[in-house]
Design a protein around this motif. Sequence first.
Motif, PDB file in Angstrom:
ATOM      1  N   GLU A  57       1.024  -1.700   0.091  1.00 59.54           N
ATOM      2  CA  GLU A  57      -0.232  -0.396   0.071  1.00 59.54           C
ATOM      3  C   GLU A  57       1.008   1.315  -0.032  1.00 59.54           C
ATOM      4  O   GLU A  57       1.410   1.314   0.875  1.00 59.54           O
ATOM      5  N   GLU A  58       0.492   2.389  -0.461  1.00 64.39           N
ATOM      6  CA  GLU A  58       1.162   3.463  -0.622  1.00 64.39           C
ATOM      7  C   GLU A  58       1.472   4.490   0.812  1.00 64.39           C
ATOM      8  O   GLU A  58       2.418   4.612   0.770  1.00 64.39           O
ATOM      9  N   LYS A  59       0.305   4.386   1.414  1.00 68.16           N
ATOM     10  CA  LYS A  59       0.268   4.623   2.625  1.00 68.16           C
ATOM     11  C   LYS A  59       1.359   4.175   3.390  1.00 68.16           C
ATOM     12  O   LYS A  59       1.801   4.677   4.232  1.00 68.16           O
ATOM     13  N   GLU A  60       1.651   3.018   3.326  1.00 71.87           N
ATOM     14  CA  GLU A  60       2.125   2.260   4.516  1.00 71.87           C
ATOM     15  C   GLU A  60       3.555   3.205   3.936  1.00 71.87           C
ATOM     16  O   GLU A  60       4.340   2.553   4.654  1.00 71.87           O
ATOM     17  N   ALA A  61       3.962   2.227   2.591  1.00 74.63           N
ATOM     18  CA  ALA A  61       4.959   2.801   2.319  1.00 74.63           C
ATOM     19  C   ALA A  61       5.811   4.381   2.347  1.00 74.63           C
ATOM     20  O   ALA A  61       6.848   4.619   2.673  1.00 74.63           O
ATOM     21  N   LYS A  62       4.755   5.632   2.367  1.00 72.05           N
ATOM     22  CA  LYS A  62       4.955   6.629   2.738  1.00 72.05           C
ATOM     23  C   LYS A  62       5.652   6.747   4.518  1.00 72.05           C
ATOM     24  O   LYS A  62       6.167   7.071   4.532  1.00 72.05           O
ATOM     25  N   TYR A 119      14.431  10.535   3.167  1.00 77.95           N
ATOM     26  CA  TYR A 119      14.931   9.474   1.634  1.00 77.95           C
ATOM     27  C   TYR A 119      15.851  10.410   1.505  1.00 77.95           C
ATOM     28  O   TYR A 119      16.391  10.694   2.574  1.00 77.95           O
ATOM     29  N   PRO A 120      16.611   9.380   0.649  1.00 75.69           N
ATOM     30  CA  PRO A 120      15.993   8.635  -0.663  1.00 75.69           C
ATOM     31  C   PRO A 120      15.552   7.045  -0.366  1.00 75.69           C
ATOM     32  O   PRO A 120      16.790   6.675   0.659  1.00 75.69           O
ATOM     33  N   VAL A 121      14.018   6.669  -0.845  1.00 75.50           N
ATOM     34  CA  VAL A 121      14.997   4.873  -0.290  1.00 75.50           C
ATOM     35  C   VAL A 121      15.057   4.377  -1.830  1.00 75.50           C
ATOM     36  O   VAL A 121      14.667   4.538  -2.468  1.00 75.50           O
ATOM     37  N   ILE A 122      14.940   2.976  -1.688  1.00 79.71           N
ATOM     38  CA  ILE A 122      14.850   2.254  -2.806  1.00 79.71           C
ATOM     39  C   ILE A 122      14.146   0.914  -2.217  1.00 79.71           C
ATOM     40  O   ILE A 122      13.398   0.101  -1.894  1.00 79.71           O
ATOM     41  N   ILE A 123      13.458   0.661  -3.793  1.00 84.12           N
ATOM     42  CA  ILE A 123      12.191  -0.682  -3.352  1.00 84.12           C
ATOM     43  C   ILE A 123      12.824  -1.316  -4.377  1.00 84.12           C
ATOM     44  O   ILE A 123      13.244  -1.342  -5.211  1.00 84.12           O
ATOM     45  N   LYS A 124      13.112  -2.034  -3.784  1.00 86.82           N
ATOM     46  CA  LYS A 124      13.375  -3.945  -3.991  1.00 86.82           C
ATOM     47  C   LYS A 124      12.116  -4.856  -4.159  1.00 86.82           C
ATOM     48  O   LYS A 124      11.527  -5.566  -3.238  1.00 86.82           O
ATOM     49  N   ALA A 125      12.462  -5.484  -5.885  1.00 86.55           N
ATOM     50  CA  ALA A 125      11.826  -7.197  -5.846  1.00 86.55           C
ATOM     51  C   ALA A 125      12.332  -7.969  -4.036  1.00 86.55           C
ATOM     52  O   ALA A 125      13.013  -8.405  -4.205  1.00 86.55           O
ATOM     53  N   SER A 126      10.887  -8.457  -3.761  1.00 88.60           N
ATOM     54  CA  SER A 126      11.842  -9.426  -2.684  1.00 88.60           C
ATOM     55  C   SER A 126      12.306 -10.518  -3.079  1.00 88.60           C
ATOM     56  O   SER A 126      13.635 -11.212  -2.615  1.00 88.60           O
ATOM     57  N   VAL A 169      14.469   3.602  -7.131  1.00 85.77           N
ATOM     58  CA  VAL A 169      14.304   4.726  -6.484  1.00 85.77           C
ATOM     59  C   VAL A 169      13.822   6.060  -6.144  1.00 85.77           C
ATOM     60  O   VAL A 169      13.300   5.886  -7.047  1.00 85.77           O
ATOM     61  N   ALA A 170      13.486   6.065  -5.261  1.00 84.53           N
ATOM     62  CA  ALA A 170      12.355   7.349  -4.492  1.00 84.53           C
ATOM     63  C   ALA A 170      13.342   7.869  -4.296  1.00 84.53           C
ATOM     64  O   ALA A 170      13.400   7.667  -2.604  1.00 84.53           O
ATOM     65  N   HIS A 171      13.381   9.408  -4.368  1.00 85.69           N
ATOM     66  CA  HIS A 171      13.858  10.395  -3.797  1.00 85.69           C
ATOM     67  C   HIS A 171      13.225  11.662  -3.469  1.00 85.69           C
ATOM     68  O   HIS A 171      13.590  12.547  -1.879  1.00 85.69           O
ATOM     69  N   THR A 172      12.117  11.811  -3.181  1.00 83.19           N
ATOM     70  CA  THR A 172      11.036  12.241  -2.574  1.00 83.19           C
ATOM     71  C   THR A 172       9.878  11.874  -1.782  1.00 83.19           C
ATOM     72  O   THR A 172       9.347  10.279  -3.077  1.00 83.19           O
ATOM     73  N   GLU A 173       8.691  11.622  -1.824  1.00 84.81           N
ATOM     74  CA  GLU A 173       7.473  11.602  -0.895  1.00 84.81           C
ATOM     75  C   GLU A 173       7.139  11.505  -3.026  1.00 84.81           C
ATOM     76  O   GLU A 173       6.467  10.821  -3.049  1.00 84.81           O
ATOM     77  N   ALA A 174       6.989  12.328  -4.037  1.00 84.99           N
ATOM     78  CA  ALA A 174       6.364  12.784  -4.799  1.00 84.99           C
ATOM     79  C   ALA A 174       6.835  11.509  -5.493  1.00 84.99           C
ATOM     80  O   ALA A 174       5.729  11.378  -6.532  1.00 84.99           O
ATOM     81  N   GLU A 199       5.053   6.503  -5.329  1.00 90.29           N
ATOM     82  CA  GLU A 199       3.308   6.197  -5.235  1.00 90.29           C
ATOM     83  C   GLU A 199       4.629   5.135  -7.099  1.00 90.29           C
ATOM     84  O   GLU A 199       3.717   4.358  -6.948  1.00 90.29           O
ATOM     85  N   VAL A 200       4.928   6.311  -7.806  1.00 92.27           N
ATOM     86  CA  VAL A 200       4.906   5.932  -9.494  1.00 92.27           C
ATOM     87  C   VAL A 200       6.396   4.458  -9.367  1.00 92.27           C
ATOM     88  O   VAL A 200       6.401   3.774  -9.710  1.00 92.27           O
ATOM     89  N   ALA A 201       7.449   4.865  -8.168  1.00 90.25           N
ATOM     90  CA  ALA A 201       8.847   3.943  -7.890  1.00 90.25           C
ATOM     91  C   ALA A 201       7.381   2.768  -7.499  1.00 90.25           C
ATOM     92  O   ALA A 201       8.097   2.008  -8.341  1.00 90.25           O
ATOM     93  N   LEU A 202       6.656   3.197  -6.711  1.00 92.91           N
ATOM     94  CA  LEU A 202       6.627   1.494  -5.728  1.00 92.91           C
ATOM     95  C   LEU A 202       5.621   0.707  -6.976  1.00 92.91           C
ATOM     96  O   LEU A 202       5.990  -1.018  -7.560  1.00 92.91           O
ATOM     97  N   GLN A 203       5.044   1.499  -8.454  1.00 94.58           N
ATOM     98  CA  GLN A 203       4.162   0.824  -8.944  1.00 94.58           C
ATOM     99  C   GLN A 203       4.405   0.016  -9.875  1.00 94.58           C
ATOM    100  O   GLN A 203       4.556  -1.246 -10.621  1.00 94.58           O
ATOM    101  N   THR A 204       5.856   0.820 -10.090  1.00 97.48           N
ATOM    102  CA  THR A 204       6.606   0.428 -11.712  1.00 97.48           C
ATOM    103  C   THR A 204       7.384  -1.170 -10.816  1.00 97.48           C
ATOM    104  O   THR A 204       7.535  -1.800 -11.520  1.00 97.48           O
ATOM    105  N   ALA A 205       8.078  -1.160  -9.650  1.00 98.25           N
ATOM    106  CA  ALA A 205       9.200  -1.804  -9.225  1.00 98.25           C
ATOM    107  C   ALA A 205       8.346  -3.613  -8.824  1.00 98.25           C
ATOM    108  O   ALA A 205       8.435  -4.244  -8.893  1.00 98.25           O
TER     109      ALA A 205
END
Length: 447
Positions: free
Chosen positions: A140-145, A153-160, A170-175, A178-184
Amino acid sequence: MFQKILIANRGEIALRVLRACKELGIQTVVVHSTADADAMHVRLADESVCIGPPPSRDSYLNIHQIVAACEITGADAVHPGYGFLSENAKFADILAAHNITFIGPTGDHIRIMGDKIEAKRTAKRLGIPVVPGSDGAVSEEKEAKRIAAEIGYPVIIKASAGGGGRGMKVAHTEADLEVALQTARSEAGAAFGDDAVYIEKYLQKPRHIEVQVFGDGFGRGVHFGERDCSLQRRHQKVWEEANSPALNAEERSRIGGICAKAIADLGYSGAGTIEFLYENGEFYFIEMNTRLQVEHPVTEAITGIDLVHEQIRVASGGGLSVKQEDIKFNGHAIECRINAEDPRTFTPSPGTITHFHTPGGLGIRVDSGVYSGYKIPPYYDSLIGKLIVHGRNRVECMMRLRRALDEFVVDGIKTTLPLFRDLVGNADIANGDYDIHWLEKYLAKEE
C-alpha cells in the motif's frame, strides 16, 4: 568421497569444476545442450549427456533431464556451478529424494536466502547488520510513505524475489514514491512471477562488499575474507578485487567474524556469500548467495585455498579442511569479467572467435572455456572468460593487470577488453576510490 560428479552447468564454470574433480580423482559427467556440443568442458569430461535444445528452459533448467542423466551415468552428486539451478531449492530437494547429493546447502536454506524479505529477517536474527527499512513486503502506498518518512529519503524499492537490478526503483522524494512503488511491483511480477517488494534506505555512495563464508552443516563456520565488487553496470558486477581497498584489518576481521558466526549458528553447509553495502564505516546486509560466486578466484588467489575442493569435501561429509586461524591473506587480487559484448553499448556480440590468446606469467590466471574457432552461441550469458591477477600488494597487482590486458587477444567478436584497458589507467581506479555508482557515471561521460 564421491565416485562420480555430474556438472550441471556450462562454459568456464563447468570447466572450473571439472578440473577440481580431476585433481581429486573423481569421475566427471557433463550435461550440455545441442548448442554446446563442441564446448571445451564437453571435450574434457569423462562422460557427456545431451539434455536438450539450446534454450535454457529446455536444457540447463530441465530438472527432469538432469536427474535422468544422473541415473543413466550413475553420478552420485551434482555440482550446479552458478546461475541456472544453483539456487533452486526444488532441484536440491528432488536430488535428495533420488539419493543424489547436491553440492551446496539444503533446500530450506536456499529458500530462506532466496526470499529477500525472509533473508533480511534471518540476517537480523543472526546478528548481521541490516539496512534500515520495512520488516516485510509493502503493497500500500500509505504504508510505503510512512516507512519512507521514518527512515528518510531517498529510499529504494526492491523485489523480494529479485536480482540483477530488476524490480528495483529509487524514490528521492514522497512525490516519486507512488510511481516507483507501482513500477517496481510491475517489473517484479513480470520478471519473477512475484510482485512482492520491500523498502530500504538508499545509501548515496556505498561500496559493495561481500564476505566469502563456508559452513560444515554441523555448527562450524569460517570466512575467507571479503571481496570488493563495487564496479558495476546496471547492478551487474564487472571488476572484483580482494581484499577491498576500502577496509582496514580491524573492519575486515569484525565483519568476517560476524558472518562466520552467523553461518555456524544457521547450521549452513557449503559455500555462501554474504553481501553488504558499506558506507561511512558501517556494513548493511543486502542478500546472501547460496552458491559459488563468479568472482571466487580472487579469494582463492589471496588465501591459496581451492574453494571448489572445499565444496566437494563438505558435501561428501568430510567437513571443513581449515580452521579460521589457518586462513591467511596474502597480497591482492583483481578479476576482470571478459564478456562477448560491445565495450561501450554492452550489446551482446555472439559469433566465431578467430583467434584467442591468453596472457601468462607470474600471478596470472585465466578461467575460460573458449578457444580459437569456438562459436559463441547467442542463447546464454555473455561471459567468455575471467582474467585474475595476483600481486604482493595492490600496486603490483595493477601493474600485472595492465600488462596482462595488453597481452590478451580475442579476435572475431567484440569484447569488453578495451573497457578494462581504459579502467586500469584511471586515477580513481588506481587509488581504489570508487563506489557502486562510479562506473555508470564514467560510462555516461564517455558517451
